[in-house]
Design a protein around this motif. Structure first.
Motif, PDB file in Angstrom:
ATOM      1  N   SER A  98       0.830  -1.205   0.000  1.00 14.83           N
ATOM      2  CA  SER A  98       0.000   0.000   0.000  1.00 14.83           C
ATOM      3  C   SER A  98       0.868   1.260   0.000  1.00 14.83           C
ATOM      4  O   SER A  98       0.579   2.242  -0.687  1.00 14.83           O
ATOM      5  CB  SER A  98      -0.916  -0.020   1.217  1.00 14.83           C
ATOM      6  OG  SER A  98      -1.773   1.087   1.212  1.00 14.83           O
TER       7      SER A  98
ATOM      8  N   TYR B  89      -9.069   4.913   5.206  1.00 12.01           N
ATOM      9  CA  TYR B  89      -9.612   4.048   4.167  1.00 12.01           C
ATOM     10  C   TYR B  89      -8.512   3.399   3.332  1.00 12.01           C
ATOM     11  O   TYR B  89      -8.645   2.251   2.889  1.00 12.01           O
ATOM     12  CB  TYR B  89     -10.610   4.804   3.290  1.00 12.01           C
ATOM     13  CG  TYR B  89     -11.980   4.849   3.917  1.00 12.01           C
ATOM     14  CD1 TYR B  89     -12.899   3.827   3.692  1.00 12.01           C
ATOM     15  CD2 TYR B  89     -12.361   5.882   4.760  1.00 12.01           C
ATOM     16  CE1 TYR B  89     -14.156   3.845   4.275  1.00 12.01           C
ATOM     17  CE2 TYR B  89     -13.612   5.911   5.358  1.00 12.01           C
ATOM     18  CZ  TYR B  89     -14.509   4.890   5.104  1.00 12.01           C
ATOM     19  OH  TYR B  89     -15.746   4.900   5.693  1.00 12.01           O
ATOM     20  N   HIS B  90      -7.413   4.099   3.136  1.00 10.19           N
ATOM     21  CA  HIS B  90      -6.279   3.477   2.444  1.00 10.19           C
ATOM     22  C   HIS B  90      -5.725   2.321   3.270  1.00 10.19           C
ATOM     23  O   HIS B  90      -5.401   1.253   2.731  1.00 10.19           O
ATOM     24  CB  HIS B  90      -5.182   4.513   2.171  1.00 10.19           C
ATOM     25  CG  HIS B  90      -5.443   5.359   0.972  1.00 10.19           C
ATOM     26  ND1 HIS B  90      -4.966   6.650   0.849  1.00 10.19           N
ATOM     27  CD2 HIS B  90      -6.143   5.126  -0.162  1.00 10.19           C
ATOM     28  CE1 HIS B  90      -5.360   7.151  -0.305  1.00 10.19           C
ATOM     29  NE2 HIS B  90      -6.078   6.249  -0.934  1.00 10.19           N
ATOM     30  N   ARG B  92      -7.377   0.615   5.540  1.00  9.11           N
ATOM     31  CA  ARG B  92      -8.367  -0.464   5.519  1.00  9.11           C
ATOM     32  C   ARG B  92      -8.258  -1.255   4.219  1.00  9.11           C
ATOM     33  O   ARG B  92      -8.362  -2.488   4.232  1.00  9.11           O
ATOM     34  CB  ARG B  92      -9.790   0.111   5.629  1.00  9.11           C
ATOM     35  CG  ARG B  92     -10.219   0.418   7.043  1.00  9.11           C
ATOM     36  CD  ARG B  92     -11.710   0.734   7.085  1.00  9.11           C
ATOM     37  NE  ARG B  92     -12.545  -0.385   6.661  1.00  9.11           N
ATOM     38  CZ  ARG B  92     -13.855  -0.309   6.477  1.00  9.11           C
ATOM     39  NH1 ARG B  92     -14.479   0.843   6.678  1.00  9.11           N
ATOM     40  NH2 ARG B  92     -14.533  -1.367   6.105  1.00  9.11           N
ATOM     41  N   LEU B  93      -8.069  -0.558   3.126  1.00 15.94           N
ATOM     42  CA  LEU B  93      -7.918  -1.258   1.849  1.00 15.94           C
ATOM     43  C   LEU B  93      -6.735  -2.205   1.912  1.00 15.94           C
ATOM     44  O   LEU B  93      -6.831  -3.365   1.495  1.00 15.94           O
ATOM     45  CB  LEU B  93      -7.731  -0.242   0.718  1.00 15.94           C
ATOM     46  CG  LEU B  93      -7.407  -0.853  -0.645  1.00 15.94           C
ATOM     47  CD1 LEU B  93      -8.448  -1.884  -1.035  1.00 15.94           C
ATOM     48  CD2 LEU B  93      -7.295   0.231  -1.708  1.00 15.94           C
ATOM     49  N   GLU B  96      -7.805  -5.191   4.260  1.00 16.87           N
ATOM     50  CA  GLU B  96      -8.905  -6.045   3.808  1.00 16.87           C
ATOM     51  C   GLU B  96      -8.598  -6.688   2.454  1.00 16.87           C
ATOM     52  O   GLU B  96      -9.045  -7.800   2.175  1.00 16.87           O
ATOM     53  CB  GLU B  96     -10.208  -5.234   3.766  1.00 16.87           C
ATOM     54  CG  GLU B  96     -10.548  -4.669   5.144  1.00 16.87           C
ATOM     55  CD  GLU B  96     -12.014  -4.286   5.306  1.00 16.87           C
ATOM     56  OE1 GLU B  96     -12.867  -4.807   4.562  1.00 16.87           O
ATOM     57  OE2 GLU B  96     -12.297  -3.435   6.178  1.00 16.87           O
ATOM     58  N   ARG B  97      -7.833  -5.987   1.636  1.00 18.33           N
ATOM     59  CA  ARG B  97      -7.395  -6.601   0.383  1.00 18.33           C
ATOM     60  C   ARG B  97      -6.558  -7.837   0.682  1.00 18.33           C
ATOM     61  O   ARG B  97      -6.750  -8.900   0.085  1.00 18.33           O
ATOM     62  CB  ARG B  97      -6.575  -5.599  -0.426  1.00 18.33           C
ATOM     63  CG  ARG B  97      -6.093  -6.130  -1.754  1.00 18.33           C
ATOM     64  CD  ARG B  97      -5.132  -5.154  -2.426  1.00 18.33           C
ATOM     65  NE  ARG B  97      -4.826  -5.580  -3.773  1.00 18.33           N
ATOM     66  CZ  ARG B  97      -3.933  -6.521  -4.067  1.00 18.33           C
ATOM     67  NH1 ARG B  97      -3.280  -7.128  -3.090  1.00 18.33           N
ATOM     68  NH2 ARG B  97      -3.706  -6.850  -5.324  1.00 18.33           N
ATOM     69  N   ILE B 205     -13.256  -4.792  -3.739  1.00 20.13           N
ATOM     70  CA  ILE B 205     -12.867  -4.273  -2.416  1.00 20.13           C
ATOM     71  C   ILE B 205     -12.142  -2.945  -2.583  1.00 20.13           C
ATOM     72  O   ILE B 205     -12.288  -2.037  -1.756  1.00 20.13           O
ATOM     73  CB  ILE B 205     -12.010  -5.312  -1.633  1.00 20.13           C
ATOM     74  CG1 ILE B 205     -11.926  -4.929  -0.151  1.00 20.13           C
ATOM     75  CG2 ILE B 205     -10.609  -5.443  -2.190  1.00 20.13           C
ATOM     76  CD1 ILE B 205     -13.128  -5.274   0.655  1.00 20.13           C
ATOM     77  N   GLU B 206     -11.382  -2.808  -3.663  1.00 18.17           N
ATOM     78  CA  GLU B 206     -10.705  -1.534  -3.918  1.00 18.17           C
ATOM     79  C   GLU B 206     -11.732  -0.432  -4.170  1.00 18.17           C
ATOM     80  O   GLU B 206     -11.631   0.665  -3.631  1.00 18.17           O
ATOM     81  CB  GLU B 206      -9.743  -1.663  -5.102  1.00 18.17           C
ATOM     82  CG  GLU B 206      -8.437  -2.326  -4.707  1.00 18.17           C
ATOM     83  CD  GLU B 206      -7.543  -2.639  -5.894  1.00 18.17           C
ATOM     84  OE1 GLU B 206      -7.767  -2.055  -6.979  1.00 18.17           O
ATOM     85  OE2 GLU B 206      -6.625  -3.473  -5.738  1.00 18.17           O
ATOM     86  N   MET B 209     -13.563   0.721  -0.994  1.00 19.63           N
ATOM     87  CA  MET B 209     -12.828   1.650  -0.126  1.00 19.63           C
ATOM     88  C   MET B 209     -12.585   2.991  -0.805  1.00 19.63           C
ATOM     89  O   MET B 209     -12.837   4.051  -0.236  1.00 19.63           O
ATOM     90  CB  MET B 209     -11.477   1.029   0.273  1.00 19.63           C
ATOM     91  CG  MET B 209     -11.599  -0.216   1.120  1.00 19.63           C
ATOM     92  SD  MET B 209     -12.392   0.078   2.707  1.00 19.63           S
ATOM     93  CE  MET B 209     -12.848  -1.589   3.167  1.00 19.63           C
ATOM     94  N   LEU B 210     -12.106   2.920  -2.024  1.00 21.16           N
ATOM     95  CA  LEU B 210     -11.669   4.164  -2.681  1.00 21.16           C
ATOM     96  C   LEU B 210     -12.840   5.061  -3.053  1.00 21.16           C
ATOM     97  O   LEU B 210     -12.697   6.283  -3.087  1.00 21.16           O
ATOM     98  CB  LEU B 210     -10.822   3.833  -3.913  1.00 21.16           C
ATOM     99  CG  LEU B 210      -9.518   3.112  -3.571  1.00 21.16           C
ATOM    100  CD1 LEU B 210      -8.725   2.814  -4.836  1.00 21.16           C
ATOM    101  CD2 LEU B 210      -8.683   3.924  -2.592  1.00 21.16           C
TER     102      LEU B 210
END
Lengths: 226, 226
Positions: A98, B89-90, B92-93, B96-97, B205-206, B209-210
DNA sequence: GGCCCGTCGATTGTCGACAATCTATCGTCC
DNA sequence: GGACGATAGATTGTCGACAATCGACGGGCC
């Protein structure tokens, strides 16, 4: 950042934070080995503080997951098995991948400068063939990488994960790469950033992490950790 | 996991852990609002404990990043600006990714069962049109997702990030999606897992979040957070 | 009137002491 | 001889009290 003579607000760290840093460092370099109990009176005397602030600091490390708490028994340094090592590297991959994305979308120029400098220090450490210095430079490189993402949450996660990575290394020194290999693995990362090749960078960082996982799970040396 | 009648070692939580959970919950649901000071004597009386254990618990939340400490002044609930929301959120991405990848490579069947159940509860909450229930179910879904990865580090990270997500939502309720939309966004995730389509799952999922990040940074309502 | 300084109340930081619990050892009973 | 139970030492959990620091208010000086 901070020009000389510039007046900045003084930021004193709390005692708990200072103690937590000391403990984290002790765990990282292995002077507090996995499984060791942290006796409160002993440590407090050693650090020259009372049990109160020490306990606060230890709770921080419990939250981080570096210590495990057993009620009425004490606090112990976690010991890592093969599953932990795998989890750590998967988590690192998540965080650093990331960070790479954010760097490519953000200030790539600044990142290139900082990481080139970090790579230089890694080269110097490799030339000295001092394992601790190499590990320090390795860790510093990845910490810089995540810092450059500008995401404080990712930084916080990386901090803990890098300490845990270091704990793995002290246990299984034999699988730490040769100096030349170590430098090369990081150089290609910097090159990919320099070229602005996002796909290649992501592929490389994945290999960088997952190759270690494969190495561990094949030979399974982490079982000696307990 | 735990069969009925199975004998497991008793795991009592430390007082600090219990208090930390209470505080985390209070922050999550907004009864401790961003910027609020946590006065030690007041909270200690309210929780029926002494200042000692309370301070230990608060240090845990400081380490998590939910509280910020100012020396000799006090501890305050963090307040989130637009940059924080983006970072959350980044992060979390990233988490969760990674969880999605591990699920696809691991026990996909078990994951499908658990997530379908979580989706059902989300549907029920959506039907009740109760915003808090919807948020609870939303959070539970994502927590389940990360739990199913089996990676405790990712779980720990997700826990904090989901609390912070909740803090964002209490501030900007207007941008929370409509019930139907919320359900649909999660249903497609479950479908992708059911189909075993890793590429699609990652793309979804991306987006999940994004899209939120874009929504925030466009309208910029988080500025009202302070 | 505006600025500076000293004082006061409140809050945090730290410490030492006491209570509760656990581990280990020893003695006793079957 | 082996298992159970009691005792002793050590360690953790909790609390109340004291010291240090901060923010606010009010008085005095220019």
């Amino acid at each position: 950042m901070s020009d000389p003579g510039e007046l900045e607000p003084v930021t004193r760290e709390s005692t708990a934070a200072i103690i937590a840093n000391q403990l984290r460092s002790a765990i990282m370099y292995g002077s507090l080995a996995p499984g060791d109990q942290l006796t409160e009176t002993g440590l407090a005397a050693q650090l020259g503080v009372s049990r109160g602030p020490l306990r606060e600091a230890m709770q921080r490390l419990v939250q981080e997951g570096l210590l495990r708490s057993e009620t009425h028994r004490g606090l112990f340094v976690i010991d890592l098995d093969a599953a932990d090592v795998r989890d750590i590297y998967h988590a690192r991959l998540a965080v650093e991948r990331s960070a790479c994305l954010l760097i490519m979308q953000g200030n790539r120029g600044e990142a290139l400068v900082a990481l080139t400098a970090a790579l230089d220090r890694l080269v110097q450490a490799a030339e000295s063939r001092d394992r601790v210095a190499m590990s320090d430079a390795d860790q510093a490189f990845h910490q810089t990488l995540v810092q450059l993402s500008g995401n404080t949450r990712l930084q916080r996660m990386a901090e803990t994960l890098l300490v845990e990575t270091r704990m793995c290394l002290t246990v299984m020194q034999e699988s730490y790469p040769e100096p030349a290999e170590l430098v090369e693995e990081h150089r290609v990362l910097v090159d990919a950033i320099a070229d602005g090749d996002e796909q290649r960078l992501l592929r490389l960082i994945e290999e960088h992490m997952l190759s270690t996982v494969d190495q561990i799970t094949d030979s399974g040396p982490a079982a000696r950790a307990g």
